[in-house]
Every structure is written in structure tokens, then in C-alpha cells.
Design an enzyme around this catalytic site. Structure first.
Site, PDB file in Angstrom:
ATOM      1  N   ASP A  93      -9.805  -6.272  -1.043  1.00  0.00           N
ATOM      2  CA  ASP A  93      -8.940  -5.899   0.148  1.00  0.00           C
ATOM      3  C   ASP A  93      -9.827  -5.250   1.230  1.00  0.00           C
ATOM      4  O   ASP A  93     -10.753  -4.400   0.983  1.00  0.00           O
ATOM      5  CB  ASP A  93      -8.151  -4.624  -0.600  1.00  0.00           C
ATOM      6  CG  ASP A  93      -7.131  -4.205   0.258  1.00  0.00           C
ATOM      7  OD1 ASP A  93      -6.881  -4.522   1.434  1.00  0.00           O
ATOM      8  OD2 ASP A  93      -6.083  -3.400  -0.311  1.00  0.00           O
ATOM      9  N   ASP A 141       0.930  -1.066  -0.154  1.00  0.00           N
ATOM     10  CA  ASP A 141      -0.024  -0.092   0.103  1.00  0.00           C
ATOM     11  C   ASP A 141       0.911   1.579   0.054  1.00  0.00           C
ATOM     12  O   ASP A 141       1.701   1.366   0.858  1.00  0.00           O
ATOM     13  CB  ASP A 141      -0.979  -0.017   1.299  1.00  0.00           C
ATOM     14  CG  ASP A 141      -2.018  -0.900   1.196  1.00  0.00           C
ATOM     15  OD1 ASP A 141      -2.725  -0.955   0.094  1.00  0.00           O
ATOM     16  OD2 ASP A 141      -1.930  -1.731   2.150  1.00  0.00           O
TER      17      ASP A 141
END
Length: 236
Positions: free
Chosen positions: A180, A37
Site C-alpha cells: 500500500d 482505509d
């Protein structure tokens, strides 16, 4: 229905003080994809890894880097990730004015293109760009709040995955569906059953407390198999 599901460990859920050790542990478990991320602190109130850290990670592993950019300035981070050399770059549709420009920018580097959608963003936003996507990443919680252990998946999570799967099939595409956000030991079978073929695995699955990463991986694999078999039974 997909027959292979990729488990992508979320590096932000690993031991951030011992990243090299964490990478080696992931590799030893036989996993080949790392979910990274990249968060700017503005799009989402978090900033787990800096660009230089990702650059250093690239030097110590040959794993596939699956980069998820959560930023209000996508172009800057896309260019930085292309320079580092990653296998897939996913950016958010909600903060992108020039979607095709970024898709083409990524493709020129022979890098896979992913587009991410926040939970409430409708699939209709993909109408024109879906054929250009290698992957669509569906956020099942609001981005960047991994520390909020009480936050559950949105109630329409499984339906959105199923709707996207049906949309991809109707267009004859082979686009991957990545999920996610609270992709947990409880939710994995139904997400796979709905059509997800790439799971971002974090604190509620691969890094769940009480078992080693290798043990959790085996559990996740069994749950994936359960989800795939349920689909076969439904269609049989």
C-alpha cells in the site's frame, strides 16, 4: 511464487461525492475486493470515510471489504467493522498493545486478520504473530498522505517485500503480502516480482488520469503478468 495477485481499489481515491457510482464502476470492471482505509485523524492527518459511510457501502455491494485501520484506538474500530461485516481487518502493530487479543477478536467472527507495518517498522516485529496472520500489509509510504503527490515509495520498499516473502516461505506459511502506497504503474512489476500478491491500487495505477478505470485495470493486469513472468524467468 504466488500465481494470483489481487487488485484492491482504494475507495479513498475514487469519487467520494459519488460513492455508489464508483462502486458500480469497480464491480463492472470485474474487481471483487475493495480496500477501505479507516483513519482516525490522529494516527494520520486524514479522515476520508466515516463509519456510517462504510455501513452504507456494505448495503450496496457484495465485494470483499479489505479494511485497513489507521488509528490510535484499534479496538473501537475493529468492533465497529465487525458489526458492519467485513471480510478482512488489518490493524497497525505500532499502535497496538494487545496484538493477540485483537487477532483473536477478529478470528472469532470468521474474519481474516491482517497486520500492517509502517515503512520503517522492521519485520522482526512479526516474530511471534506471523503464523496467526492471513495478511501482512506493508506501507511503502507514510500512512495517510495520499494527497502528497510528490511523496515517493521508501527506497527499501522492494527489498522489504522480498524479505517478507522469504520469511513467509521459510516458515512454510501461506500469508498474503499486501502493499500500500504509491503502488504505481512503474512499481507494480517489481513489487509482484518480489512477492506481493495483493495490490492496493489508487491514484498512481487504477485511478491514473488519462484512461478509464477499466483500461487502467487491463494495464495493471499486464504489469502483474510481467512481474510474475520475470520471476519465472529468474527461477528457470
Amino acid at each position: 511464487m504466488q500465481n494470483h495477485v489481487t487488485i484492491a481499489p482504494s475507495i479513498m481515491c475514487a469519487d467520494l461525492c459519488n460513492l455508489e457510482k464508483s462502486i458500480k464502476e469497480i464491480e463492472s470492471a470485474g474487481l471483487d475486493t475493495l480496500h477501505i482505509d479507516v483513519i482516525d485523524g490522529s494516527f494520520s492527518p486524514s479522515m476520508p470515510l466515516g463509519i456510517s459511510t462504510i455501513e452504507q457501502l456494505r448495503k450496496i455491494t457484495d465485494m470483499n471489504f479489505d479494511v485497513h485501520i489507521m488509528s490510535n484506538d484499534n479496538e473501537f474500530f475493529i468492533q465497529e467493522m465487525l458489526q458492519i461485516g467485513v471480510e478482512q481487518i488489518t490493524f497497525h502493530l505500532e499502535t497496538t498493545k494487545h496484538v493477540d487479543r485483537y487477532i483473536n477478536m477478529i478470528r472469532k467472527h470468521d474474519t481474516k486478520v491482517g497486520i500492517a507495518l509502517n515503512p520503517a517498522t522492521p519485520l522482526s516485529a512479526l516474530d511471534y504473530v506471523l503464523p496467526q496472520c492471513d495478511t501482512v500489509l506493508l506501507m511503502l509510504i507514510n500512512p495517510g498522505f495520499a494527497s502528497d503527490k510528490g511523496e515517493a515509495q521508501v527506497p527499501y520498499a522492494t527489498k522489504k517485500v522480498e524479505d517478507l516473502y522469504n520469511l513467509i516461505q521459510s516458515k512454510g506459511l501461506e500469508t498474503s503480502i499486501e502493499v500500500d502506497g504509491r503502488v504505481s504503474l512503474e512499481t507494480i512489476p517489481k513489487l509482484v516480482n518480489a512477492g506481493a500478491d495483493m495490490l492496493v491500487a489508487g491514484s498512481t495505477s487504477l485511478y491514473a488520469k488519462g484512461q478509464s478505470l477499466a483500461e487502467n485495470k487491463k494495464t495493471v493486469e499486464n504489469l502483474i503478468e510481467e512481474g510474475l513472468n520475470e520471476e519465472v524467468e529468474l527461477n528457470g
